[in-house]
Design a protein around this motif. Structure first.
Motif, PDB file in Angstrom:
ATOM      1  N   LEU A  26       8.010 -19.696  10.547  1.00  0.00           N
ATOM      2  CA  LEU A  26       8.198 -18.359  11.118  1.00  0.00           C
ATOM      3  C   LEU A  26       8.625 -17.364  10.047  1.00  0.00           C
ATOM      4  CD1 LEU A  26      10.026 -19.422  14.400  1.00  0.00           C
ATOM      5  CD2 LEU A  26       7.772 -18.333  14.278  1.00  0.00           C
ATOM      6  N   ASP A  27       9.576 -17.760   9.203  1.00  0.00           N
ATOM      7  CA  ASP A  27      10.038 -16.872   8.131  1.00  0.00           C
ATOM      8  C   ASP A  27       8.864 -16.414   7.263  1.00  0.00           C
ATOM      9  OD1 ASP A  27      12.687 -16.995   8.892  1.00  0.00           O
ATOM     10  OD2 ASP A  27      13.276 -18.442   7.348  1.00  0.00           O
ATOM     11  N   ALA A  28       8.042 -17.383   6.840  1.00  0.00           N
ATOM     12  CA  ALA A  28       6.952 -17.073   5.926  1.00  0.00           C
ATOM     13  C   ALA A  28       5.882 -16.217   6.591  1.00  0.00           C
ATOM     14  CB  ALA A  28       6.337 -18.365   5.396  1.00  0.00           C
ATOM     15  N   MET A  29       5.527 -16.531   7.826  1.00  0.00           N
ATOM     16  CA  MET A  29       4.470 -15.769   8.498  1.00  0.00           C
ATOM     17  C   MET A  29       4.918 -14.347   8.807  1.00  0.00           C
ATOM     18  SD  MET A  29       2.820 -18.649  11.082  1.00  0.00           S
ATOM     19  CE  MET A  29       1.396 -17.642  11.518  1.00  0.00           C
ATOM     20  N   ILE A  30       6.183 -14.190   9.192  1.00  0.00           N
ATOM     21  CA  ILE A  30       6.700 -12.840   9.458  1.00  0.00           C
ATOM     22  C   ILE A  30       6.785 -12.039   8.164  1.00  0.00           C
ATOM     23  CG2 ILE A  30       8.739 -11.540  10.211  1.00  0.00           C
ATOM     24  CD1 ILE A  30       9.223 -13.818  12.250  1.00  0.00           C
ATOM     25  N   ALA A  31       7.287 -12.677   7.102  1.00  0.00           N
ATOM     26  CA  ALA A  31       7.430 -11.988   5.813  1.00  0.00           C
ATOM     27  C   ALA A  31       6.081 -11.555   5.256  1.00  0.00           C
ATOM     28  CB  ALA A  31       8.134 -12.900   4.810  1.00  0.00           C
ATOM     29  N   ALA A  32       5.043 -12.377   5.486  1.00  0.00           N
ATOM     30  CA  ALA A  32       3.715 -12.058   4.980  1.00  0.00           C
ATOM     31  C   ALA A  32       2.982 -11.053   5.871  1.00  0.00           C
ATOM     32  CB  ALA A  32       2.892 -13.334   4.856  1.00  0.00           C
ATOM     33  N   GLY A  33       3.561 -10.731   7.017  1.00  0.00           N
ATOM     34  CA  GLY A  33       2.912  -9.812   7.941  1.00  0.00           C
ATOM     35  C   GLY A  33       1.799 -10.470   8.747  1.00  0.00           C
ATOM     36  N   ALA A  73       5.084 -18.631   1.096  1.00  0.00           N
ATOM     37  CA  ALA A  73       4.818 -17.193   1.004  1.00  0.00           C
ATOM     38  C   ALA A  73       5.970 -16.380   1.568  1.00  0.00           C
ATOM     39  CB  ALA A  73       3.539 -16.845   1.761  1.00  0.00           C
ATOM     40  N   GLY A  74       6.281 -15.275   0.904  1.00  0.00           N
ATOM     41  CA  GLY A  74       7.203 -14.300   1.452  1.00  0.00           C
ATOM     42  C   GLY A  74       8.570 -14.838   1.799  1.00  0.00           C
ATOM     43  N   GLY A  75       9.178 -15.638   0.911  1.00  0.00           N
ATOM     44  CA  GLY A  75      10.463 -16.244   1.216  1.00  0.00           C
ATOM     45  C   GLY A  75      11.631 -15.288   1.210  1.00  0.00           C
ATOM     46  N   SER A  76      11.414 -13.992   0.910  1.00  0.00           N
ATOM     47  CA  SER A  76      12.526 -13.044   0.799  1.00  0.00           C
ATOM     48  C   SER A  76      13.071 -12.629   2.160  1.00  0.00           C
ATOM     49  CB  SER A  76      12.072 -11.797   0.027  1.00  0.00           C
ATOM     50  OG  SER A  76      10.980 -11.186   0.696  1.00  0.00           O
ATOM     51  N   VAL A  77      12.311 -12.815   3.211  1.00  0.00           N
ATOM     52  CA  VAL A  77      12.763 -12.455   4.544  1.00  0.00           C
ATOM     53  C   VAL A  77      13.048 -13.734   5.318  1.00  0.00           C
ATOM     54  CG1 VAL A  77      12.133 -11.349   6.715  1.00  0.00           C
ATOM     55  CG2 VAL A  77      11.423 -10.326   4.535  1.00  0.00           C
ATOM     56  N   ALA A  78      14.245 -13.824   5.881  1.00  0.00           N
ATOM     57  CA  ALA A  78      14.609 -15.051   6.589  1.00  0.00           C
ATOM     58  C   ALA A  78      15.275 -14.714   7.904  1.00  0.00           C
ATOM     59  CB  ALA A  78      15.535 -15.907   5.725  1.00  0.00           C
TER      60      ALA A  78
END
Length: 326
Positions: free
Chosen positions: A81-88, A17-22
């Motif tokens: 961490l990337d995915a959880m942060i990107a997904a909010g 999920a939400g791989g655009s934010v890293a």
């Protein structure tokens, strides 16, 4: 089997999920006065600019025979961490992963152990992180999580330095109750022999009750509690002692999250249940999760997800309480 399928599906969702934010995970080395040596760490820094008061900080601890790379190489922590942060799902945070050998996260130079790692982490490393990164420096913005030996370490550090951490989570933590006064002079070999009999009390054919969860003695302690293992020193540093002291003195403890597999090969569910019962008896905030699985990374890669959610829910709780009371 169904529980395994659900857990695997959840992990795959988080990792995709939400791989655009890293964020970025990099090696670093800080000098520790307490160790008189350098301390190797991995640090995860989220993408983007920090908030005005800085990012919250999580200290993430490895287990026995691990190092600063364990969560990076075996725990998929960067992708999680990337995915959880990107997904909010959680807010951006800095995660600091130190390598502490088999120190058990206690000060032990005085007894010939691995070194004063408790001071190295709570003083030297913390100050280095706060002086070199845009992070928060208050209790409400700092937490600690660990697995296995690191689960013991996270609880020990959080309870011994309750002014530093808002929350603590133990994943399959090496949690044992204090050695009873009647057994303090037993040798490590003698303690090992009575471990199971001390815990399981068979009253009759149909009634089994639980007793004391004795520490697992052996060379895995690496001299952290003396050589040979010193039960009195262990009791002094053990989390059950610290909890009792805080209760007696009416002091706060960090919010606690405990999780462990029901098939844990070291039977660490015993200590998790005992600590949860102790905290609940004294009205201290504690969450307990018994999940499916053994003492393996396949469990921790999933259980870290809910542990991170728990920690995220504790950021600024104290600040909110203070604001409401004013």
């Amino acid at each position: 089997m169904r529980a395994n399928i659900i857990a695997t599906s959840l992990l795959l969702f988080v990792l995709t999920a939400g791989g655009s934010v890293a964020g970025s995970l990099k090696d670093a080395t800080f000098h520790s006065n307490a160790l008189n040596a350098d301390l190797a760490v991995n640090i995860y820094r989220p993408d983007g600019d920090p908030p005005e008061n800085g990012w919250p900080v999580l200290y993430l601890l490895h287990g026995h025979d691990g190092d600063q790379n364990s969560w990076r190489d075996l725990g998929n922590i960067e992708k999680t961490l990337d995915a959880m942060i990107a997904a909010g799902t959680i807010r951006p945070l800095v995660v600091v992963m130190p390598g502490v050998k088999n120190s058990w996260y206690v000060d032990s130079s005085a007894v010939g152990g691995p070194g004063d790692y408790e001071t190295a982490l709570t003083v030297d490393l913390r100050r280095q992180v706060e002086n070199t990164m845009p992070v928060r420096k208050d209790r409400a913005g700092r937490a600690i999580i660990g697995l296995s030996m690191g689960g013991f370490g996270a609880l020990h550090l959080a309870y011994s330095h309750e002014d530093l951490y808002a929350a603590v989570a133990s994943l399959s933590g090496a949690i044992w109750q204090n050695v009873p006064a009647s057994d303090l002079d037993k040798t490590p070999a003698e303690l090992k022999l009575i471990q199971d009999s001390a815990f399981f009390h068979r009253l009759d054919r149909t009634t089994v009750t639980s007793g004391i969860v004795l520490p697992s003695t052996g060379d895995h302690f690496s001299g952290a509690f003396g050589t040979p293992f010193d039960a009195r020193l262990f009791n002094e540093k053990n989390v059950f002692t610290t909890v009792a002291q805080h209760v007696a003195e009416a002091q706060d403890l960090p919010a606690t999250y405990l999780t462990v597999g029901d098939d844990d090969g070291f039977s660490l569910w015993r200590g998790a249940v005992a600590l949860h019962e102790t905290l609940q008896a004294d009205n201290r905030k504690s969450e307990l999760r018994i999940t499916d699985g053994d003492h393996v990374w396949a469990v921790w890669k999933v259980s870290i997800i809910d542990a991170l959610k728990f920690v995220d829910g504790e950021w600024d709780v104290e600040v909110s309480k203070t604001a409401k009371s004013e």
